[in-house]
Motif scaffolding. Structure first.
Motif, PDB file in Angstrom:
ATOM      1  N   ASP A 101      10.605   6.980  -4.853  1.00  0.00           N
ATOM      2  CA  ASP A 101      10.153   5.755  -5.517  1.00  0.00           C
ATOM      3  C   ASP A 101      10.677   4.522  -4.792  1.00  0.00           C
ATOM      4  O   ASP A 101       9.943   3.546  -4.577  1.00  0.00           O
ATOM      5  CB  ASP A 101      10.623   5.727  -6.974  1.00  0.00           C
ATOM      6  CG  ASP A 101       9.883   6.725  -7.854  1.00  0.00           C
ATOM      7  OD1 ASP A 101       8.821   7.210  -7.444  1.00  0.00           O
ATOM      8  OD2 ASP A 101      10.387   7.005  -8.963  1.00  0.00           O
ATOM      9  N   ARG A 118       2.555   7.581  -4.606  1.00  0.00           N
ATOM     10  CA  ARG A 118       3.297   6.464  -5.208  1.00  0.00           C
ATOM     11  C   ARG A 118       2.684   5.120  -4.838  1.00  0.00           C
ATOM     12  O   ARG A 118       2.663   4.194  -5.669  1.00  0.00           O
ATOM     13  CB  ARG A 118       4.762   6.541  -4.775  1.00  0.00           C
ATOM     14  CG  ARG A 118       5.522   7.644  -5.487  1.00  0.00           C
ATOM     15  CD  ARG A 118       6.813   8.027  -4.803  1.00  0.00           C
ATOM     16  NE  ARG A 118       7.601   8.904  -5.644  1.00  0.00           N
ATOM     17  CZ  ARG A 118       7.377  10.217  -5.771  1.00  0.00           C
ATOM     18  NH1 ARG A 118       6.383  10.775  -5.090  1.00  0.00           N
ATOM     19  NH2 ARG A 118       8.123  10.953  -6.571  1.00  0.00           N
ATOM     20  N   THR A 162      -0.346   4.926  -7.282  1.00  0.00           N
ATOM     21  CA  THR A 162      -0.086   4.784  -8.723  1.00  0.00           C
ATOM     22  C   THR A 162       0.824   3.615  -9.064  1.00  0.00           C
ATOM     23  O   THR A 162       0.703   3.022 -10.138  1.00  0.00           O
ATOM     24  CB  THR A 162       0.526   6.074  -9.288  1.00  0.00           C
ATOM     25  OG1 THR A 162       1.750   6.370  -8.590  1.00  0.00           O
ATOM     26  CG2 THR A 162      -0.431   7.250  -9.140  1.00  0.00           C
ATOM     27  N   GLN A 163       1.737   3.260  -8.147  1.00  0.00           N
ATOM     28  CA  GLN A 163       2.733   2.233  -8.455  1.00  0.00           C
ATOM     29  C   GLN A 163       2.465   0.899  -7.762  1.00  0.00           C
ATOM     30  O   GLN A 163       3.008  -0.120  -8.182  1.00  0.00           O
ATOM     31  CB  GLN A 163       4.130   2.735  -8.080  1.00  0.00           C
ATOM     32  CG  GLN A 163       4.549   3.990  -8.829  1.00  0.00           C
ATOM     33  CD  GLN A 163       5.835   4.601  -8.292  1.00  0.00           C
ATOM     34  OE1 GLN A 163       6.588   3.961  -7.556  1.00  0.00           O
ATOM     35  NE2 GLN A 163       6.103   5.856  -8.643  1.00  0.00           N
ATOM     36  N   HIS A 164       1.621   0.919  -6.711  1.00  0.00           N
ATOM     37  CA  HIS A 164       1.481  -0.301  -5.919  1.00  0.00           C
ATOM     38  C   HIS A 164       0.038  -0.671  -5.592  1.00  0.00           C
ATOM     39  O   HIS A 164      -0.195  -1.588  -4.802  1.00  0.00           O
ATOM     40  CB  HIS A 164       2.294  -0.163  -4.630  1.00  0.00           C
ATOM     41  CG  HIS A 164       3.739   0.121  -4.892  1.00  0.00           C
ATOM     42  ND1 HIS A 164       4.621  -0.829  -5.349  1.00  0.00           N
ATOM     43  CD2 HIS A 164       4.449   1.290  -4.810  1.00  0.00           C
ATOM     44  CE1 HIS A 164       5.821  -0.281  -5.518  1.00  0.00           C
ATOM     45  NE2 HIS A 164       5.741   1.002  -5.204  1.00  0.00           N
TER      46      HIS A 164
END
Length: 401
Positions: free
Chosen positions: A19, A54, A57-59
């Motif tokens: 992460d 990641r 989904t996160q950025h």
């Protein structure tokens, strides 16, 4: 999906570490190039995959770019966006190094994400225009079988040996001693001349167009060009075009020789010429908006070959001295995963470096020549990720070594 779960859990990085790494490389990036020192390791491809997940989904990244031609990419993109076929069947026309269970797992994950986000899907794009595929050879052979069966043996003698390059690159066949001898581009041009000598019949123009694709494929291959370089500017133009057209943030998977943000030299190339990369062309276009990540390893059994510990002057040897199965470093003016001061990290790694490269032509007896050399490591890569021991990728059954 059990294999997918096992594949992800086998990575020697913690969830928090992944992460943190994804957050670091996403900051300020329009395109992230994630390059591996080999295409034959489950850890290297697995880390590319887990970082990509990641970044999605996160950025908010929504493009995955591969070194692949338009026809193959279309099949991959249709699968992840519509569910047509399976991950494995979508890879049938792909370049051999992509045809692994690890790539299939990544495609299934993208398909699941797209199914859950129908209005915000991930797209797959490529670095190359359309090129010849196996069906083009079949069409040419079928046409001659129908209109000039007496010429079929001659045509077959040209086409059957060279179509093997779609499963194992011609330059790799040469390195492995499996090449039949005559350059494939010469066979392709002779086959084109044979077709042109035949009487015009229904479908002749379409078949000639297919044959020209075949000629172009072999002319533009590494063996045909006689060089590992030569397509980087066109590939960067293709990727920049995809990015501008969609306005989406992109992840580019490839080898470190393609993702490096600076020109490089290859130890395996006798003249040691400075070579541009796709990444160096992207850095020229995007500046700091192109972020280059290098994934390397110390040693391991890759199935196709066992790679020993690296020579002492390789970057991989220095990174391998860390007492951990895996770690990463941010080489920019920030700090590394252990919290060390960024200026010290940048200063320590700012000089020239040799980085291990294990390709299809790798020979353990010439391990000391299996490297990429850059004048400045910090100019070439923003982030390094290192795995101490690498293991073999899982090849799909239809891939022959």
């Amino acid at each position: 999906m059990d294999h997918d779960i096992a594949h992800a859990s086998a990575l020697p990085f913690s969830t928090d570490s992944l992460d943190g790494l994804a957050a670091r490389i996403a900051t300020g990036a329009t395109i992230v190039g994630i390059g591996g020192s080999t295409r034959f390791s489950r850890e290297v491809s697995g880390l590319q995959d887990q970082l990509f997940r990641r970044l999605v989904t996160q950025h908010g990244f929504r493009l995955l770019a591969l070194q692949e031609h338009a026809g193959a990419v279309d099949r991959l993109d249709r699968y992840v966006r519509t569910g047509e076929g399976s991950a494995e069947s979508a890879l049938d026309a792909a370049w051999r190094p992509w045809r692994t269970a690890e790539t299939a797992a990544a495609l299934r994950w993208i398909r699941a994400f797209n199914r859950d986000h129908p209005d915000d899907q991930v797209q797959i794009v490529g670095t190359k225009p359309a090129q010849a595929q196996h069906e083009d050879y079949d069409a040419v052979l079928g046409h001659v079988r129908a209109i000039a069966p007496d010429r079929l043996p001659e045509l077959t003698a040209h086409l059957e040996p060279i179509r093997t390059a779609h499963d194992l690159d011609e330059h790799v066949q040469q390195a492995q001693g499996a090449h039949p001898g005559r350059p494939f581009a010469e066979h392709a041009r002779d086959a084109l001349a044979l077709l042109k000598s035949l009487p015009t019949a229904k479908g002749s123009e379409a078949v000639l167009a297919r044959m020209r694709l075949i000629v172009d494929f072999h002319d533009q291959s590494v063996a045909g060009r006689g060089s590992f370089g030569g397509e980087d500017d066109a590939a960067a133009d293709m990727l920049a075009g995809h990015q501008r057209r969609t306005g989406l943030r992109m992840v580019f998977w490839d080898g470190i020789a393609h993702t490096s943000a600076a020109p490089f030299r290859l130890g395996m190339v006798s003249d040691g010429a400075l070579m541009p990369s796709v990444g160096s062309e992207l850095r020229a276009r995007y500046g700091a908006g192109y972020v280059a990540v290098a994934i390397g390893f110390h040693h391991g059994d890759l199935g196709v070959v066992t790679v020993p510990e690296p020579p002492a002057d390789f970057l991989d040897a220095e990174l391998g001295r860390a007492d951990t199965p895996a770690h990463w470093l941010d080489l920019r003016g920030e700090h590394d995963a252990n919290g060390e001061h960024g200026e010290d990290v940048h200063r320590h790694w700012a000089g020239p470096a040799k980085m291990r490269v294990i390709s299809g032509v790798y020979d353990p007896a010439q391990d000391a020549d299996a490297y990429l050399r850059v004048a400045s490591l910090t100019a070439a890569f923003d982030v390094l990720a290192h795995v101490h021991e690498a293991r073999a990728a899982h090849w799909l059954e239809r891939v022959q070594h």
